[in-house]
Design an enzyme around this catalytic site. Sequence first.
Site, mmCIF file in Angstrom:
data_model
loop_
_atom_site.group_PDB
_atom_site.id
_atom_site.type_symbol
_atom_site.label_atom_id
_atom_site.label_comp_id
_atom_site.label_asym_id
_atom_site.label_seq_id
_atom_site.Cartn_x
_atom_site.Cartn_y
_atom_site.Cartn_z
ATOM 1 N N GLU A 82 0.780 51.043 58.233
ATOM 2 C CA GLU A 82 -0.395 51.728 58.768
ATOM 3 C C GLU A 82 -1.002 52.658 57.709
ATOM 4 O O GLU A 82 -0.319 53.526 57.180
ATOM 5 C CB GLU A 82 -0.017 52.549 60.005
ATOM 6 C CG GLU A 82 0.620 51.737 61.141
ATOM 7 C CD GLU A 82 -0.365 50.837 61.872
ATOM 8 O OE1 GLU A 82 -1.580 50.926 61.608
ATOM 9 O OE2 GLU A 82 0.085 50.038 62.707
ATOM 10 N N CYS A 144 2.580 56.759 68.553
ATOM 11 C CA CYS A 144 2.724 56.439 67.124
ATOM 12 C C CYS A 144 1.553 56.982 66.322
ATOM 13 O O CYS A 144 1.725 57.717 65.351
ATOM 14 C CB CYS A 144 2.803 54.923 66.925
ATOM 15 S SG CYS A 144 4.336 54.214 67.539
ATOM 16 N N HIS A 163 5.244 50.239 61.425
ATOM 17 C CA HIS A 163 5.578 49.672 62.729
ATOM 18 C C HIS A 163 6.578 48.532 62.546
ATOM 19 O O HIS A 163 6.379 47.673 61.699
ATOM 20 C CB HIS A 163 4.314 49.111 63.407
ATOM 21 C CG HIS A 163 3.691 50.065 64.362
ATOM 22 N ND1 HIS A 163 2.378 50.506 64.250
ATOM 23 C CD2 HIS A 163 4.191 50.677 65.476
ATOM 24 C CE1 HIS A 163 2.123 51.340 65.263
ATOM 25 N NE2 HIS A 163 3.190 51.457 66.010
#
Length: 196
Positions: A82, A144, A163
């Site tokens: 991410e 998250c 993730h």
Amino acid sequence: NHLFFFSGFGPFRQYLFNSSWEAVKELSKRGLGENISLQIMQLPVVYQKAKEQVCKIWTTLQPLLTVHVGLASSATALIILEQCGKNKGYQERDACGFHPEGACCVLDGPEKIESTINMKTLWKNISVEGIDIILSRDAGRYICDYTYYASLYYGNGRAAFIHVPPLSESVTAEFLGKALQTIILAMLEQCGEQRE
């Protein structure tokens, strides 16, 4: 001695064992080499508590880098890197049934914050046998994403989010721990290059 901080998340919904925490525990057993100390923490799937813990990590420990690992329940055998965290859009309720005031993380914070780690470069330079790794610019507007944004905010961008998929026969905690180790070592190289 450089301190790196890692967090995984606790159980939620049908996941009695959260693969993110299992992977982080496994990583800490493996370590990252001699002059790196790593500390780990399990964060609850609760907006406010997760944010408080993240704030505490940055104010008290001031790590060189904090890496948060989360479970992507939709991902089948995918590791997702991410790049950024988003400030608004948190409508979904957490494990305690709450969502943040104004559906946002930091009231006057920027819309999104990018990690100082260039995930694209990282993604080009690593491969983990037996699993695909992809890039993402949307961490999903749940705990998250919220945690990632808070960490980027308090840590001036020195945070990363990965993730991981749920545990399965082919994706074991050992497998994920080893995959994390490969990814983090590549991140460390990037941090070193940035410092020079």
